[in-house]
Design an enzyme around this catalytic site. Structure first.
Site, PDB file in Angstrom:
ATOM      1  N   VAL A  57       0.835  -1.202   0.000  1.00  0.00           N
ATOM      2  CA  VAL A  57       0.000   0.000   0.000  1.00  0.00           C
ATOM      3  C   VAL A  57       0.873   1.256   0.000  1.00  0.00           C
ATOM      4  O   VAL A  57       0.588   2.228  -0.698  1.00  0.00           O
ATOM      5  CB  VAL A  57      -0.955   0.016   1.221  1.00  0.00           C
ATOM      6  CG1 VAL A  57      -1.764   1.321   1.266  1.00  0.00           C
ATOM      7  CG2 VAL A  57      -1.897  -1.181   1.180  1.00  0.00           C
ATOM      8  N   CYS A  58       1.957   1.217   0.759  1.00  0.00           N
ATOM      9  CA  CYS A  58       2.815   2.394   0.945  1.00  0.00           C
ATOM     10  C   CYS A  58       3.284   3.039  -0.361  1.00  0.00           C
ATOM     11  O   CYS A  58       3.168   4.265  -0.517  1.00  0.00           O
ATOM     12  CB  CYS A  58       4.004   2.061   1.827  1.00  0.00           C
ATOM     13  SG  CYS A  58       3.544   1.457   3.469  1.00  0.00           S
ATOM     14  N   PRO A  59       3.803   2.260  -1.326  1.00  0.00           N
ATOM     15  CA  PRO A  59       4.292   2.933  -2.537  1.00  0.00           C
ATOM     16  C   PRO A  59       3.173   3.589  -3.354  1.00  0.00           C
ATOM     17  O   PRO A  59       3.425   4.567  -4.066  1.00  0.00           O
ATOM     18  CB  PRO A  59       4.982   1.818  -3.324  1.00  0.00           C
ATOM     19  CG  PRO A  59       4.421   0.552  -2.802  1.00  0.00           C
ATOM     20  CD  PRO A  59       4.082   0.828  -1.357  1.00  0.00           C
TER      21      PRO A  59
END
Length: 185
Positions: A57-59
């Site tokens: 999810v972070c990128p």
């Protein structure tokens, strides 16, 4: 769940000096950044935290903030991404992930977890930061905080909408968008 109290609206953003990844160019990867950087330039600061590098999810969030970098700059806001990973892990992730190579904002490394702890945003079990976004005014006062659970990405357009509303210094109704009428108090 964390038992920490999340530092919130009206509080002074904590003092910090941390290493950050600012480039993938050899020899120019790292720089110190501080809470004073945006205050000296009389700018707003938007600092967003993610749990871990090399995740899924972070990128998507980091790339979306980067796509909107000019929008933040046009609003005289410094954009800072942060996690508790080291600057070396940040640099490796930037080199490894196509969507992160061209980032235009620093990736702060809170390796000691001291800033995340002072902000009260560490998840109790893994001791990683929740997905938290802070909008801090040019005087260093927190004006908005948004917290997402670890598995839910945030909405960058909403961060921009709130920044616009805060910068009017007026009463803004529900769903207000830049350019719309504000309320008379």
């Amino acid at each position: 769940m964390s038992q920490n109290r999340i530092l919130s609206v009206g509080a002074t953003f904590p003092t910090f000096k941390k290493q950050a990844v600012v480039s993938i160019e050899k020899g120019k990867e790292f720089a110190d950044i501080t809470n004073e950087d945006h205050i000296k330039r009389e700018q707003w600061m938007v600092m967003f935290w993610w749990p871990k590098d090399f995740t899924f999810v972070c990128p998507t969030e980091i790339a979306e903030f980067n796509k909107n970098y000019d929008e933040f700059r046009d609003r005289d806001a410094v954009l800072v991404g942060a996690s508790t990973d080291s600057e070396f892990v940040h640099a490796a992730w930037r080199r490894d992930h196509e969507d992160l190579r061209g980032l235009r904002f620093p990736m702060l490394a809170d390796t000691s977890k001291s800033l995340a702890e002072e902000l009260g945003i560490l998840e109790a079990e893994e001791k990683v930061a929740y997905r938290v976004t802070y909008i801090v005014d040019p005087q260093g006062i927190i004006r908005w905080v948004s917290v997402n659970d670890l598995n839910v990405g945030r909405n960058v357009a909403e961060v921009l909408r709130v920044l616009d509303a805060l910068q009017t210094d007026e009463l803004c109704p529900c769903n207000w968008q830049k350019g719309e009428e504000t309320l008379v108090g």
